[in-house]
Design a protein around this motif. Sequence first.
Motif, PDB file in Angstrom:
ATOM      1  N   VAL A  82      15.684   4.805   8.012  1.00  0.00           N
ATOM      2  CA  VAL A  82      14.870   5.995   8.240  1.00  0.00           C
ATOM      3  C   VAL A  82      14.612   6.694   6.906  1.00  0.00           C
ATOM      4  N   VAL A  83      13.462   7.340   6.801  1.00  0.00           N
ATOM      5  CA  VAL A  83      13.153   8.051   5.560  1.00  0.00           C
ATOM      6  C   VAL A  83      13.672   9.488   5.574  1.00  0.00           C
ATOM      7  N   GLU A 110      19.570   6.233   5.777  1.00  0.00           N
ATOM      8  CA  GLU A 110      18.412   6.862   5.150  1.00  0.00           C
ATOM      9  C   GLU A 110      18.051   6.094   3.879  1.00  0.00           C
ATOM     10  N   VAL A 111      16.759   5.848   3.729  1.00  0.00           N
ATOM     11  CA  VAL A 111      16.252   5.169   2.542  1.00  0.00           C
ATOM     12  C   VAL A 111      15.241   6.089   1.853  1.00  0.00           C
ATOM     13  N   LEU A 119       5.135   5.580   7.399  1.00  0.00           N
ATOM     14  CA  LEU A 119       6.207   4.934   8.158  1.00  0.00           C
ATOM     15  C   LEU A 119       7.492   5.746   8.039  1.00  0.00           C
ATOM     16  N   LEU A 120       8.102   6.009   9.173  1.00  0.00           N
ATOM     17  CA  LEU A 120       9.305   6.831   9.228  1.00  0.00           C
ATOM     18  C   LEU A 120      10.553   6.039   9.573  1.00  0.00           C
TER      19      LEU A 120
END
Length: 132
Positions: A82-83, A110-111, A119-120
């Motif tokens: 996920v961002v 989280e990235v 994109l999430l």
Amino acid sequence: MDRSRQHVSSETEWESRVGYSRAVRAGPHVHVSGTTATDEDGNVVGRDDPAEQTRYVLEIIQNALEEADTTLEDVVRTRIYVVDIDDWDAIGRAHAEVFGEIGPATSMVEVNRLISPELLVEIEATAYVGSE
């Protein structure tokens, strides 16, 4: 040991460009590549909605699994990228709509970003279908 491999393709330009398959079945194992909420025309589904993106991603994963002659019930592992980790609850709830009773092992990480800013979430899945 059976060394046959079955490749599942979504036939998007990215597969040949990057050199991967949507999914690969090798013996009793099915590995589904990182999947995003991108439709067949390259449009992002659920632009600002992490739950909607998660639901769409899981539909794509389900279709890939079915092409590999297996089902969501055989999934033993998911990995969720996920961002924004603050979206964890919405993404987790959408994941649970599909996997709540199945209960695969999972991670949510989280990235910094995914391949497109819209994109999430991106999800990988691994299924085990028992002996051949």
